[in-house]
Design an enzyme around this catalytic site. Structure first.
Site, mmCIF file in Angstrom:
data_model
loop_
_atom_site.group_PDB
_atom_site.id
_atom_site.type_symbol
_atom_site.label_atom_id
_atom_site.label_comp_id
_atom_site.label_asym_id
_atom_site.label_seq_id
_atom_site.Cartn_x
_atom_site.Cartn_y
_atom_site.Cartn_z
ATOM 1 N N TYR A 1 0.776 -1.274 -0.043
ATOM 2 C CA TYR A 1 -0.020 -0.046 -0.185
ATOM 3 C C TYR A 1 0.815 1.201 0.132
ATOM 4 C CZ TYR A 1 -4.143 -2.614 1.157
ATOM 5 O OH TYR A 1 -5.128 -3.784 1.206
HETATM 6 N N1 LIG Z 1 -6.961 -7.776 0.601
HETATM 7 C C1 LIG Z 1 -7.178 -7.239 -0.522
HETATM 8 O O1 LIG Z 1 -6.999 -7.780 -1.524
HETATM 9 C C2 LIG Z 1 -7.927 -6.079 -0.397
HETATM 10 C C3 LIG Z 1 -8.418 -5.278 -1.634
HETATM 11 C C4 LIG Z 1 -9.042 -4.020 -1.589
HETATM 12 C C5 LIG Z 1 -9.235 -3.498 -0.005
HETATM 13 N N2 LIG Z 1 -8.698 -4.015 1.063
HETATM 14 C C6 LIG Z 1 -8.897 -3.468 2.500
HETATM 15 O O2 LIG Z 1 -10.266 -3.137 2.613
HETATM 16 C C7 LIG Z 1 -9.995 -1.695 2.914
HETATM 17 C C8 LIG Z 1 -11.382 -0.947 2.448
HETATM 18 O O3 LIG Z 1 -11.565 -1.237 0.864
HETATM 19 P P1 LIG Z 1 -11.932 -0.030 0.156
HETATM 20 O O4 LIG Z 1 -11.545 1.183 0.127
HETATM 21 O O5 LIG Z 1 -12.114 -0.682 -1.358
HETATM 22 O O6 LIG Z 1 -13.559 0.147 0.822
HETATM 23 P P2 LIG Z 1 -14.773 0.767 0.443
HETATM 24 O O7 LIG Z 1 -15.448 0.988 1.584
HETATM 25 O O8 LIG Z 1 -15.610 -0.206 -0.616
HETATM 26 O O9 LIG Z 1 -14.663 2.106 -0.425
HETATM 27 C C9 LIG Z 1 -13.788 3.088 0.076
HETATM 28 C C10 LIG Z 1 -13.957 4.263 -0.659
HETATM 29 O O10 LIG Z 1 -15.404 4.549 -1.062
HETATM 30 C C11 LIG Z 1 -15.655 6.067 -0.921
HETATM 31 N N3 LIG Z 1 -16.420 6.510 0.215
HETATM 32 C C12 LIG Z 1 -16.199 5.539 1.409
HETATM 33 N N4 LIG Z 1 -16.879 6.209 2.335
HETATM 34 C C13 LIG Z 1 -17.788 7.223 1.634
HETATM 35 C C14 LIG Z 1 -18.699 7.849 2.240
HETATM 36 N N5 LIG Z 1 -19.226 7.829 3.562
HETATM 37 N N6 LIG Z 1 -19.431 8.791 1.484
HETATM 38 C C15 LIG Z 1 -18.906 9.024 -0.035
HETATM 39 N N7 LIG Z 1 -17.949 8.238 -0.438
HETATM 40 C C16 LIG Z 1 -17.059 7.255 0.320
HETATM 41 C C17 LIG Z 1 -14.226 6.606 -0.868
HETATM 42 O O11 LIG Z 1 -13.612 6.870 -2.207
HETATM 43 P P3 LIG Z 1 -13.942 8.010 -3.272
HETATM 44 O O12 LIG Z 1 -14.312 9.083 -2.367
HETATM 45 O O13 LIG Z 1 -12.649 8.256 -3.699
HETATM 46 O O14 LIG Z 1 -15.055 7.589 -3.974
HETATM 47 C C18 LIG Z 1 -13.423 5.407 -0.263
HETATM 48 O O15 LIG Z 1 -11.918 5.430 -0.516
HETATM 49 C C19 LIG Z 1 -8.930 -1.154 2.272
HETATM 50 O O16 LIG Z 1 -8.367 0.102 2.660
HETATM 51 C C20 LIG Z 1 -7.949 -2.342 2.338
HETATM 52 O O17 LIG Z 1 -7.591 -2.144 3.642
HETATM 53 C C21 LIG Z 1 -8.054 -5.307 0.689
#
Ligand SMILES: NC(=O)c1ccc[n+]([C@@H]2O[C@H](COP(=O)([O-])OP(=O)(O)OC[C@H]3O[C@@H](n4cnc5c(N)ncnc54)[C@H](OP(=O)(O)O)[C@@H]3O)[C@@H](O)[C@H]2O)c1
Length: 336
Positions: free
Chosen positions: A68
C-alpha cells in the site's frame, strides 16, 4: 447521525482466535496511493487525521499491506503508533505482490521472500510483531508445505500472532488443504480470511462462507461499500454526482454502474430512510448483521466519510430489512 462523539466501537471476537477486533476495522489501502495522474490520494497528514478519528471512535484494528502506497501506509502507521501504546492496537499486514522488477523471488510466499518481507514490514511499522499476517493472494508456484512451515516459524518466533488468507475467491479449498497440513504437522493454521464482500459483490456466498463458518474462521470483508458505489453518490442517469477517485477507473464503471446494481441501490435507499441512516451506513450495517462476518474493513478518503461510516456501528436493522437487502440482488443465496 455522523457525530464521532456518539460512536463507541465495540470489540467482537476475531473468529475462533483468542483475540477481539473492533467491530469495524480501518483499511489504509489509499494511504500514499498514487492516481494515474500522479496525485497522492491520501497524504501523510490526512492519513494521521483519519487514524486519529478512528481512534477517537474507539477503533483499535488497522489493516494495511506492504504494497500500500509502496510501503508508505505502513510507514505512516508506524510513525503514528510511535506516540501510542502499540499493545492497544491490532495491526494486520499482507505480503505477496512482486516488489522488484525482474526478480521472481520477490513475489509470492516462498521462504526467501516471506522472511525478508516480514522483516521489512516490521521495520516500517516500527513494531516487533504484527497481530495478523495475511498472504495477499495465493501463490500457486510455492509448495504449500514450504509456505505453511515458513509462516509457522514466524508465529513461533513471535513476529506474527495469527495467519490470514486474503481474497482466494473462490478457492476456499486451498485454505482447507493448507490448514489440514498445518494441523497434521502441529503448525499454525490460517484463522482469518479477508474476501471482497459487499451488497453487490456476493461471490463468497455459498461454499466459501459455509467453510469459514464450519471452521470458525474470521471473515473480514474488504471493499464493504463497493469502492464507494454503495454511498449514494452515483446516479443511474448521471453517473458520479460527488467527488471520487474510483470513478476515474473504467473497471469500476463496468463492474459497479450497472442497472442491476442501481436496482439494488433503490432498495438500499428505502431501508436507509426507514432507519434514518445514510446508504453507506446501511450497507455497512447489512454486513455486520450477516451471519459469519466478523468485521468489515472500512475505507475512507476523508475524515467526514470515515465519521459517517463508523457511525454505522450504531445502526440496527430488523431481520426483515436484512432479508430485503440480501434478496435485492437476485437472492436468496445458497447456504445463507
Ligand atoms: N485484501 C485485498 O486484496 C484488499 C483489496 C482492497 C481493499 N482491501 C482493504 O479493505 C479496505 C477497504 O477497501 P475499500 O477502500 O475498497 O473500501 P470501500 O468502503 O468499498 O470503498 C472506500 C471508498 O469509497 C468512498 N467512500 C467511502 N465512504 C464514503 C462515504 N461515506 N461517502 C462517499 N464516499 C465514500 C471513498 O472513495 P472516493 O471518495 O474516492 O469515492 C473511499 O476511499 C482497504 O483500505 C484495504 O485495507 C483489501
Amino acid at each position: 447521525m455522523t457525530d464521532l462523539e456518539d460512536v463507541d466501537l465495540d470489540f467482537v471476537r476475531l473468529g475462533g482466535t483468542g483475540i477481539q477486533t473492533s467491530e469495524l476495522q480501518f483499511g489504509t489501502w489509499r494511504f500514499g496511493k498514487e492516481t494515474e495522474e500522479g496525485n497522492v490520494e491520501i497524504g501523510e497528514s490526512r492519513a494521521h487525521d483519519l487514524l486519529d478519528a478512528y481512534e477517537t471512535a474507539g477503533g483499535r484494528y488497522i489493516d494495511t499491506a506492504d504494497v500500500y502506497g509502496g510501503g508508505k501506509s505502513e510507514e505512516w502507521i508506524g510513525d503514528w503508533l510511535a506516540d501510542r501504546d502499540r499493545e492497544r492496537f491490532t495491526i494486520a499486514s499482507k505480503i505477496y505482490w512482486q516488489i522488484r522488477d525482474g526478480d521472481p523471488n520477490s513475489r509470492g510466499t516462498n521462504r526467501k521472500n516471506v522472511r525478508h518481507r516480514v522483516d521489512e514490514l516490521l521495520d516500517r511499522l516500527g513494531t516487533d510483531y504484527v497481530d495478523v499476517l495475511y498472504i495477499h493472494r495465493w501463490d500457486d508456484e510455492t509448495p504449500t508445505r514450504e509456505m505453511m512451515k515458513t509462516l509457522n516459524a514466524l508465529v513461533e518466533a513471535g513476529k506474527v500472532h495469527y495467519l490470514g488468507a486474503s481474497t482466494l475467491r473462490p478457492n476456499a479449498w486451498k485454505v482447507a488443504k493448507a490448514n489440514q497440513l498445518a494441523r497434521d504437522e502441529g503448525w499454525e493454521p490460517f484463522t482469518v480470511l479477508q474476501p471482497r464482500y459487499n451488497l453487490v459483490d456476493r461471490e463468497i456466498e455459498g461454499d466459501y462462507l459455509e467453510f469459514a463458518r464450519s471452521e470458525d474462521l474470521a471473515v473480514c470483508p474488504w471493499s464493504p461499500l463497493g469502492q464507494g458505489f454503495l454511498t449514494g453518490k452515483y446516479d443511474r442517469e448521471d453517473g458520479l454526482t460527488g467527488e471520487s477517485r474510483a470513478a476515474e477507473s473504467s473497471r469500476f464503471e463496468d463492474a459497479y454502474l450497472t442497472e442491476e446494481n442501481f436496482d439494488l441501490h433503490d432498495e438500499l435507499d428505502a431501508v436507509a430512510d426507514e432507519v434514518d441512516a445514510t446508504p453507506a451506513q446501511t450497507a455497512l450495517a447489512w454486513l455486520t448483521h450477516r451471519e459469519g462476518v466478523s468485521a468489515p474493513i472500512v475505507g475512507a478518503r476523508t475524515v467526514d466519510q470515515l465519521e459517517e461510516n463508523l457511525a454505522a456501528a450504531e445502526i440496527d436493522l430488523t431481520e426483515e430489512q436484512v432479508d430485503r437487502l440480501t434478496e435485492a440482488k437476485g437472492g436468496p443465496y445458497a447456504g445463507l
